[in-house]
Design a protein around this motif. Structure first.
Motif, PDB file in Angstrom:
ATOM      1  N   ASN A  67     -12.129  -1.172  13.500  1.00  0.00           N
ATOM      2  CA  ASN A  67     -13.290  -0.862  12.748  1.00  0.00           C
ATOM      3  C   ASN A  67     -13.139  -1.204  11.181  1.00  0.00           C
ATOM      4  OD1 ASN A  67     -14.550  -0.121  14.892  1.00  0.00           O
ATOM      5  ND2 ASN A  67     -14.414   2.161  14.246  1.00  0.00           N
ATOM      6  N   ALA A  68     -11.753  -0.966  10.836  1.00  0.00           N
ATOM      7  CA  ALA A  68     -11.230  -1.431   9.594  1.00  0.00           C
ATOM      8  C   ALA A  68     -11.059  -2.617   9.123  1.00  0.00           C
ATOM      9  CB  ALA A  68      -9.754  -0.439   9.355  1.00  0.00           C
ATOM     10  N   LEU A 113     -23.919   0.185   0.702  1.00  0.00           N
ATOM     11  CA  LEU A 113     -23.520   1.512   0.161  1.00  0.00           C
ATOM     12  C   LEU A 113     -24.185   2.811   1.068  1.00  0.00           C
ATOM     13  CD1 LEU A 113     -23.003   3.033  -2.431  1.00  0.00           C
ATOM     14  CD2 LEU A 113     -25.434   3.069  -2.930  1.00  0.00           C
ATOM     15  N   VAL A 114     -25.022   2.280   1.983  1.00  0.00           N
ATOM     16  CA  VAL A 114     -25.579   3.368   2.712  1.00  0.00           C
ATOM     17  C   VAL A 114     -25.032   3.499   4.045  1.00  0.00           C
ATOM     18  CG1 VAL A 114     -27.778   4.512   3.335  1.00  0.00           C
ATOM     19  CG2 VAL A 114     -27.461   3.636   1.240  1.00  0.00           C
ATOM     20  N   LEU A 115     -25.123   2.155   4.723  1.00  0.00           N
ATOM     21  CA  LEU A 115     -24.959   2.154   6.235  1.00  0.00           C
ATOM     22  C   LEU A 115     -23.736   2.492   6.709  1.00  0.00           C
ATOM     23  CD1 LEU A 115     -26.690  -1.228   7.272  1.00  0.00           C
ATOM     24  CD2 LEU A 115     -27.473   1.155   7.425  1.00  0.00           C
ATOM     25  N   PRO A 116     -22.374   2.676   5.990  1.00  0.00           N
ATOM     26  CA  PRO A 116     -21.202   3.006   6.494  1.00  0.00           C
ATOM     27  C   PRO A 116     -21.251   4.470   7.002  1.00  0.00           C
ATOM     28  CG  PRO A 116     -20.865   1.649   4.518  1.00  0.00           C
ATOM     29  CD  PRO A 116     -22.131   1.687   4.623  1.00  0.00           C
ATOM     30  N   TYR A 117     -22.246   5.111   6.366  1.00  0.00           N
ATOM     31  CA  TYR A 117     -22.348   6.630   6.579  1.00  0.00           C
ATOM     32  C   TYR A 117     -22.684   6.957   8.228  1.00  0.00           C
ATOM     33  CZ  TYR A 117     -21.625   8.057   2.032  1.00  0.00           C
ATOM     34  OH  TYR A 117     -21.091   8.200   0.620  1.00  0.00           O
ATOM     35  N   LEU A 118     -23.383   5.749   8.970  1.00  0.00           N
ATOM     36  CA  LEU A 118     -23.557   6.110  10.339  1.00  0.00           C
ATOM     37  C   LEU A 118     -22.483   5.723  11.320  1.00  0.00           C
ATOM     38  CD1 LEU A 118     -26.919   3.698  10.247  1.00  0.00           C
ATOM     39  CD2 LEU A 118     -26.819   5.980  10.027  1.00  0.00           C
ATOM     40  N   GLY A 168     -12.400  13.160   6.341  1.00  0.00           N
ATOM     41  CA  GLY A 168     -12.234  11.951   6.715  1.00  0.00           C
ATOM     42  C   GLY A 168     -13.673  10.887   7.009  1.00  0.00           C
ATOM     43  N   HIS A 169     -14.380  11.894   7.452  1.00  0.00           N
ATOM     44  CA  HIS A 169     -15.867  10.977   7.780  1.00  0.00           C
ATOM     45  C   HIS A 169     -16.482  10.554   6.536  1.00  0.00           C
ATOM     46  CE1 HIS A 169     -16.146  13.848  11.522  1.00  0.00           C
ATOM     47  NE2 HIS A 169     -15.247  12.814  11.708  1.00  0.00           N
ATOM     48  N   THR A 170     -16.530  11.460   5.448  1.00  0.00           N
ATOM     49  CA  THR A 170     -17.174  10.916   4.135  1.00  0.00           C
ATOM     50  C   THR A 170     -16.221  10.102   3.621  1.00  0.00           C
ATOM     51  OG1 THR A 170     -17.983  13.210   4.021  1.00  0.00           O
ATOM     52  CG2 THR A 170     -17.904  11.877   2.067  1.00  0.00           C
ATOM     53  N   LEU A 171     -14.737   9.928   3.818  1.00  0.00           N
ATOM     54  CA  LEU A 171     -13.906   9.361   3.165  1.00  0.00           C
ATOM     55  C   LEU A 171     -14.029   7.723   3.696  1.00  0.00           C
ATOM     56  CD1 LEU A 171     -11.459   9.173   1.119  1.00  0.00           C
ATOM     57  CD2 LEU A 171      -9.974   9.666   3.136  1.00  0.00           C
ATOM     58  N   PHE A 172     -14.153   7.854   5.035  1.00  0.00           N
ATOM     59  CA  PHE A 172     -14.616   6.431   5.626  1.00  0.00           C
ATOM     60  C   PHE A 172     -15.672   5.671   5.068  1.00  0.00           C
ATOM     61  CE2 PHE A 172     -16.791   3.974   8.675  1.00  0.00           C
ATOM     62  CZ  PHE A 172     -15.742   2.912   8.874  1.00  0.00           C
ATOM     63  N   ALA A 173     -16.776   6.670   4.835  1.00  0.00           N
ATOM     64  CA  ALA A 173     -17.777   6.038   4.490  1.00  0.00           C
ATOM     65  C   ALA A 173     -17.975   5.559   3.006  1.00  0.00           C
ATOM     66  CB  ALA A 173     -18.878   6.850   4.565  1.00  0.00           C
ATOM     67  N   ALA A 174     -17.588   6.613   1.899  1.00  0.00           N
ATOM     68  CA  ALA A 174     -17.267   6.241   0.713  1.00  0.00           C
ATOM     69  C   ALA A 174     -16.267   4.909   0.328  1.00  0.00           C
ATOM     70  CB  ALA A 174     -16.752   7.510   0.018  1.00  0.00           C
ATOM     71  N   GLY A 175     -15.140   5.110   1.270  1.00  0.00           N
ATOM     72  CA  GLY A 175     -14.282   4.051   0.954  1.00  0.00           C
ATOM     73  C   GLY A 175     -14.872   2.832   1.435  1.00  0.00           C
ATOM     74  N   CYS A 235      -8.265   3.908   2.353  1.00  0.00           N
ATOM     75  CA  CYS A 235      -8.619   5.347   2.743  1.00  0.00           C
ATOM     76  C   CYS A 235      -9.691   5.019   4.340  1.00  0.00           C
ATOM     77  CB  CYS A 235      -9.675   6.011   1.836  1.00  0.00           C
ATOM     78  SG  CYS A 235      -8.806   6.520   0.387  1.00  0.00           S
ATOM     79  N   ALA A 236     -10.371   3.927   4.222  1.00  0.00           N
ATOM     80  CA  ALA A 236     -11.209   3.832   5.339  1.00  0.00           C
ATOM     81  C   ALA A 236     -10.569   3.245   6.600  1.00  0.00           C
ATOM     82  CB  ALA A 236     -12.231   2.542   5.149  1.00  0.00           C
ATOM     83  N   TRP A 237      -9.076   2.274   6.322  1.00  0.00           N
ATOM     84  CA  TRP A 237      -8.251   2.009   7.275  1.00  0.00           C
ATOM     85  C   TRP A 237      -7.544   3.371   8.103  1.00  0.00           C
ATOM     86  CZ3 TRP A 237      -7.244  -3.094   8.570  1.00  0.00           C
ATOM     87  CH2 TRP A 237      -6.309  -3.224   9.575  1.00  0.00           C
ATOM     88  N   GLN A 238      -7.181   4.011   7.118  1.00  0.00           N
ATOM     89  CA  GLN A 238      -6.519   5.411   7.461  1.00  0.00           C
ATOM     90  C   GLN A 238      -7.498   6.162   8.353  1.00  0.00           C
ATOM     91  OE1 GLN A 238      -3.448   5.496   7.663  1.00  0.00           O
ATOM     92  NE2 GLN A 238      -2.574   4.125   6.253  1.00  0.00           N
TER      93      GLN A 238
END
Length: 275
Positions: free
Chosen positions: A7-8, A53-58, A213-220, A265-268
């Protein structure tokens, strides 16, 4: 948790693709001096960036709530934070001459349409933000967290989101922009993405072990796509044409490098979870 690095990798590939497409848009289908689109519908340009900006939260719910790679040391994050911090610190120092001018002759300075306090904000906020990133890059390299008794200061850490909030407000309020002038309008979105990442990033150091981590992936992911994939090539393009002063150049580079922190952050967050 099962390792999800593919995914990363997709995030990395998408960021590179968006950067190439945006650079091609600037070179071929936009007026280089004004930033106005010369071909195609303007609104079509905004769809992929708003989606980034928005879709990574899914898919973020499938990421690790407590990424194991961000519990103690993370040297890739340390390097990215150091590079971004150095660039933003340089941007702040380079704004010193404008702040001195505003102090010496505030009447003439405000006559240009810029408040005196804005000049000091351009000096102090990137200096504090850059200094925080440099300081905590050392902690990310050496180790941090409760087991090392290295908890951060929330008062000092607030300088990071405050700086990006300032850039968001400045770009939205004070920079002449229209939806048809792409560089100005798109930089508002990239500043919003940096702000979202900054809020979550400081939680790693201030509240170690917090399941963010969930928010970190989306924001990152959003920060990497918008800050590195959008702001960085746009900044380099305008710098190549001599359109940027040193503070603006280093701010754009710093925000672009901050997006690399988001990629790490998203990778981790796509990797193993703390048991």
């Amino acid at each position: 948790m099962k390792n999800r690095h593919p995914n990363a990798v997709l995030v990395l590939a998408l960021g590179a693709l968006l950067a190439v497409l945006h650079l091609a848009d600037l070179l071929l289908w936009c007026d280089a001096d004004t930033g106005f689109a010369t071909a195609g519908a303007v609104w079509l340009r905004y769809i992929p960036w708003l989606a980034a900006l928005v879709l990574p939260y899914l898919p973020a719910r499938r990421a690790a709530a407590q990424p194991a790679g961000l519990q103690d040391t993370c040297k890739p994050l340390a390097v990215c934070m150091a590079l971004a911090g150095a660039a933003l610190l340089t941007a702040g120092v380079a704004s010193g001459s404008a702040a001195r001018y505003a102090l010496q002759d505030p009447g003439v300075f405000t006559g240009s349409g810029t408040p005196v306090w804005a000049a000091w904000a351009d000096l102090l906020l990137p200096v504090f933000c850059g200094a925080w990133l440099l300081r905590y890059s050392v902690r990310a390299w050496d180790g941090f967290g409760m087991q090392r008794q290295k908890l951060g200061s929330p008062l000092v850490g607030g300088a990071v989101p405050l700086f990006f909030l300032w850039k968001l407000l400045w770009r939205f309020q004070f920079t002449p922009a229209s939806v048809n002038r792409l560089p100005c309008a798109l930089r508002v979105i990239s500043a919003a993405a940096a702000l979202l990442l900054a809020v979550v990033l400081i939680k790693i150091f201030l509240v170690p072990g917090l399941p963010c981590g969930h928010t970190l992936f989306a924001a990152g992911t959003g920060a990497f796509l918008l800050c590195t994939g959008l702001e960085l090539p746009q900044t380099l393009f305008e710098a190549g044409r001599g359109m940027l002063a040193l503070p603006d150049l280093m701010t754009g580079i710093g925000i672009g490098l901050f997006g690399l922190c988001g990629l790490v952050c998203a990778w981790q967050a796509c990797g193993a979870e703390t048991e």
